[in-house]
Design a protein around this motif. Structure first.
Motif: not given
Ligand SMILES: [Zn+2]
Length: 56
Positions: A14, A17, A34, A36-37, A39
């Motif tokens: 990513c 992050c 992503c 996780h975030c 994006f």
């Protein structure tokens, strides 16, 4: 136990992050983003395993 991770597994990093996710984890989502975030701009990572040898 004999778990082998294929070295040719495609991964993405990513650009926000910086976390690395497998293509499998990303493709399991609704959108290409992503995990996780959220994006959506990811760069492809080849192999990030320690036994890679760069001969230049
Ligand atoms: Zn991210």
């Amino acid at each position: 136990m004999n778990i082998r991770v294929p070295s040719t597994e495609i991964k993405y990093r990513c650009l926000r992050c910086g976390r690395i996710s497998t293509a499998k984890a990303i493709s399991s989502q609704v959108r290409f983003q992503c995990p996780h975030c959220g994006f959506s701009i990811l760069e492809k990572v080849r192999r990030e395993f320690a036994n890679e040898v760069i001969a230049r």
